[in-house]
Design a protein around this motif. Structure first.
Motif, PDB file in Angstrom:
ATOM      1  N   GLU A 100       0.823  -1.300  -0.161  1.00  0.00           N
ATOM      2  CA  GLU A 100      -0.138  -0.084  -0.090  1.00  0.00           C
ATOM      3  C   GLU A 100       1.098   1.382   0.127  1.00  0.00           C
TER       4      GLU A 100
ATOM      5  N   ASP B 259      -3.897  -3.007   8.285  1.00  0.00           N
ATOM      6  CA  ASP B 259      -5.268  -2.764   7.470  1.00  0.00           C
ATOM      7  C   ASP B 259      -6.003  -2.504   8.675  1.00  0.00           C
TER       8      ASP B 259
ATOM      9  N   ASP C  93      -0.146  -5.540   3.061  1.00  0.00           N
ATOM     10  CA  ASP C  93      -0.903  -4.370   3.702  1.00  0.00           C
ATOM     11  C   ASP C  93      -0.372  -4.297   5.320  1.00  0.00           C
TER      12      ASP C  93
ATOM     13  N   TRP D 117      -3.785  -5.379  -1.900  1.00  0.00           N
ATOM     14  CA  TRP D 117      -3.219  -5.685  -0.699  1.00  0.00           C
ATOM     15  C   TRP D 117      -4.081  -6.094   0.176  1.00  0.00           C
ATOM     16  N   ASP D 118      -5.256  -5.705   0.307  1.00  0.00           N
ATOM     17  CA  ASP D 118      -6.544  -5.840   1.084  1.00  0.00           C
ATOM     18  C   ASP D 118      -6.996  -7.312   0.940  1.00  0.00           C
TER      19      ASP D 118
HETATM   20 CA    CA Z   1      -6.029  -1.900   3.537  1.00  0.00          CA
END
Ligand code: CA
Ligand code: 2IP
Length: 373
Positions: free
Chosen positions: A79, A156, A153, A300-301
């Protein structure tokens, strides 16, 4: 590639330690929470600090993986960018240096000379985590480093991490918000096809240690490639009865909620913070599906949780593609940017998504949404 899985579990735990240190060490915590008080003179700087925690975690993961698997260098992304502008407009490239002292010196440049904060952060970055309880040594995983890319990530559910609400998790109960929604996500995909093949999720704030010595985390992992499907969690049981349970973003459109009411009773339409956390709820069987109509998540999530869902018989489809041409060939891929977009949006899951653990339930959801949203 069992050694890659073992390394990712170890660096995810290191990342979780950094996330915990930033909340537990007063000098760092002050930087983290100032943003809430809106102290204007430091506003830009404190926003930087949160981003700095993300950046340094991402750089640590990139540094550790690249050191052990040089063939992956250049394909370890996430990210955040490591080009960093501090509160005085100076640009600093944040990296993990060879020694803790050098890393602390570099971080002090970004932290406005705050040597105490810099040294606490550097210590957490260079500290090896306690041993990881995951029996992965005997696994034989048919992958080569030169085939693989990684999406990171670092933390998150940023808002939940800063907010820091403490919740006591109960077995089998979905708790919608709080520190436990903050997750470290590391997903591995095939460069050729974009298929997600290995995922590690670390939940740094799972529970407080009974002896009062601070937060303890929990990790989850999955491998799904060439017919090999392994997950640290067992396949979730579908919710009892004819109705499905769905977890949504609190900002989901009313038309989606209305369309889902034909397959979910009102009490089974739930909301939770964190894209990664909502995927984890599906893997854990706390919800049958995670539905998102907006393009508000990124590769990336979803990459890491996508693997765990594949490993338990499910997956993550691109919602708009599934509505157009059916759920069969709509799984998200991770290797190609959206050419028509710019910046981070090139890696957005622009068509929305459905995370699921059972294909029959996915088909019911797609049928319920078709023509309605
Ligand atoms: Ca995220
Ligand atoms: C965010 C985070 C948010 C989510 C958003 C993600 O990632 O997971 O919680 O929104 O889509 O991109 P929501 O909570 O409504 O699901 P990050 O926190 O890393 O920016």
């Amino acid at each position: 590639m069992a050694d890659l899985l073992k390394l990712l579990l170890r660096v995810a735990e290191k990342a979780a330690n950094v996330a915990r240190v930033c909340r537990q060490e007063a000098p760092l915590f002050q930087l983290l929470v100032q943003e809430k008080t809106g102290v204007d003179k430091n506003k830009k700087f404190v926003q930087d600090f949160k981003t700095l925690a993300d950046v340094i975690i991402q750089e640590m993961i990139r540094h550790n993986v690249g050191a052990q698997f040089p063939e992956m260098i250049g394909f370890i992304n996430g990210e955040e960018s490591n080009k960093f502008e501090n509160g005085h407009g100076e640009s600093v490239v944040v990296t993990v240096c060879a020694s803790e002292a050098e890393t602390a010196e570099l971080l002090a440049k970004v932290l406005d000379g705050d040597a105490m904060a810099a040294s606490l952060l550097a210590r957490a970055i260079h500290q090896d985590p306690t041993s990881i309880d995951a029996d992965t040594d005997r696994l034989s995983i048919p992958l080569q480093p030169s085939q693989l890319g990684i999406w990171i990530d670092p933390i998150d559910a940023t808002s939940q991490y800063i907010e820091g609400k403490e919740e006591e998790l109960q077995q089998g109960v979905l708790c919608p918000s709080g520190l436990h929604c903050a997750l470290v996500l590391i997903g591995v995909y095939l460069r050729s096809s974009g298929e997600p093949v290995m995922g590690v999720i670390n939940q740094p704030f799972n529970h407080r240690a009974p002896d009062g010595s601070g937060w303890r985390g929990q990790h989850f992992w999955g491998v799904s490639c060439d017919g090999l499907n392994l997950c640290s969690l067992s396949r979730p049981k579908p919710s009892p009865g004819p109705d499905l349970s769905a977890v949504l973003s609190s900002s989901e459109k009313p038309s989606v909620k209305d369309a889902l009411s034909s397959v979910c009773s009102p009490d089974k339409l739930m909301y939770a913070s964190g894209a990664g956390f909502k995927f984890l709820c599906v893997v854990q069987g706390l919800a049958d599906v995670y539905v998102l109509s907006e393009g508000s998540t990124f590769k990336w999530d979803s990459c890491a949780p996508h693997v765990l869902l594949k490993a338990v018989g499910g997956g993550v489809v691109d919602l708009s593609r599934a509505l157009e041409s059916g759920p069969t060939r709509a799984e998200l891929t991770y290797h190609r940017p959206d050419g028509g977009a710019a910046g981070a949006d090139r890696w957005a899951n622009a068509g929305g998504l459905v995370g699921y653990s059972d294909r029959a339930q996915l088909r019911r959801v797609i049928e319920a949404l078709r023509g309605k949203i």
